[in-house]
Design a protein around this motif. Sequence first.
Motif, PDB file in Angstrom:
ATOM      1  N   UNK A  89       0.872  -1.173   0.000  1.00 52.29           N
ATOM      2  CA  UNK A  89       0.000   0.000   0.000  1.00 52.29           C
ATOM      3  C   UNK A  89       0.906   1.219   0.000  1.00 52.29           C
ATOM      4  N   UNK A  90       0.584   2.184  -0.853  1.00 47.81           N
ATOM      5  CA  UNK A  90       1.421   3.370  -1.003  1.00 47.81           C
ATOM      6  C   UNK A  90       0.715   4.564  -0.358  1.00 47.81           C
ATOM      7  N   UNK A  91       1.459   5.267   0.490  1.00 45.85           N
ATOM      8  CA  UNK A  91       0.972   6.459   1.170  1.00 45.85           C
ATOM      9  C   UNK A  91       1.835   7.639   0.744  1.00 45.85           C
ATOM     10  N   UNK A 109       5.954   3.057   1.079  1.00 47.88           N
ATOM     11  CA  UNK A 109       5.535   1.801   0.470  1.00 47.88           C
ATOM     12  C   UNK A 109       5.477   0.761   1.584  1.00 47.88           C
ATOM     13  N   UNK A 110       4.285   0.492   2.085  1.00 46.16           N
ATOM     14  CA  UNK A 110       4.125  -0.410   3.225  1.00 46.16           C
ATOM     15  C   UNK A 110       3.812  -1.830   2.742  1.00 46.16           C
ATOM     16  N   UNK A 114       4.229  -5.062   7.595  1.00 47.41           N
ATOM     17  CA  UNK A 114       4.220  -3.730   8.215  1.00 47.41           C
ATOM     18  C   UNK A 114       5.559  -3.000   8.105  1.00 47.41           C
ATOM     19  N   UNK A 115       6.582  -3.623   7.509  1.00 50.56           N
ATOM     20  CA  UNK A 115       7.795  -2.874   7.205  1.00 50.56           C
ATOM     21  C   UNK A 115       7.490  -1.974   6.012  1.00 50.56           C
ATOM     22  N   UNK A 116       8.322  -0.958   5.828  1.00 45.84           N
ATOM     23  CA  UNK A 116       8.073  -0.050   4.703  1.00 45.84           C
ATOM     24  C   UNK A 116       9.367   0.539   4.186  1.00 45.84           C
ATOM     25  N   UNK A 117       9.276   1.034   2.955  1.00 50.17           N
ATOM     26  CA  UNK A 117      10.350   1.801   2.336  1.00 50.17           C
ATOM     27  C   UNK A 117       9.883   3.244   2.280  1.00 50.17           C
ATOM     28  N   UNK A 118      10.813   4.163   2.434  1.00 47.99           N
ATOM     29  CA  UNK A 118      10.500   5.591   2.329  1.00 47.99           C
ATOM     30  C   UNK A 118      11.194   6.145   1.091  1.00 47.99           C
TER      31      UNK A 118
END
Length: 193
Positions: A89-91, A109-110, A114-118
């Motif tokens: 899911x992209x925020x 980018x989650x 629950x890890x994500x890339x910024x």
Amino acid sequence: MGFFKFRKNNSQTSLNIKKEPVTEKTQNVETPVVLPIQREIPKPVVFSPKKQKEKEDIADFFTVNIYDIFKYDPKSVRKGRGSDGCPIEIFELELPELELSTFFKVEILQYENKQYDLVFISNIDEIRDDLRSFIDFSCKAFGLDFMKKGSIGANDLRDAALGVFSRIWYNKVRVENTSFTIALTLYGITPTK
């Protein structure tokens, strides 16, 4: 050829003669000299630069908490699949102030775990001092990038203007400007509990 004779007309000449007025010569008067007001010259104020805390983690470079990015209420933009085929899911989050004097927005980018890339996004193609410090820190933390490049040099400034600058540490950090704007990606951020 004859000569002209001029006659004096005594009556006219005596009437036109006037005495020149006598002017008195003035004495040389000196202008008084006024000395400037003597003031004490203030000493310049010297500000000592704030001793910045030694940066120990990538998060120390940012004003937003990268380990708790969702507390800033980013907006969900879309859902999709990552490069590995896993759902993401992209925020998006408009940053309250420029990060590293360069980035105004961040995409999150989650992943399912629950890890994500910024992905920090800018609208410039220059390498500013804060970003240079970040890259230097990354070189110390991770070593040379995959192309064996380290700290920023004169060629890198030229490369940034040409849109071919990059520093890539796989699965850690990526800084590049392939679209003539600097982008910074931080990989695998584990949120704080």
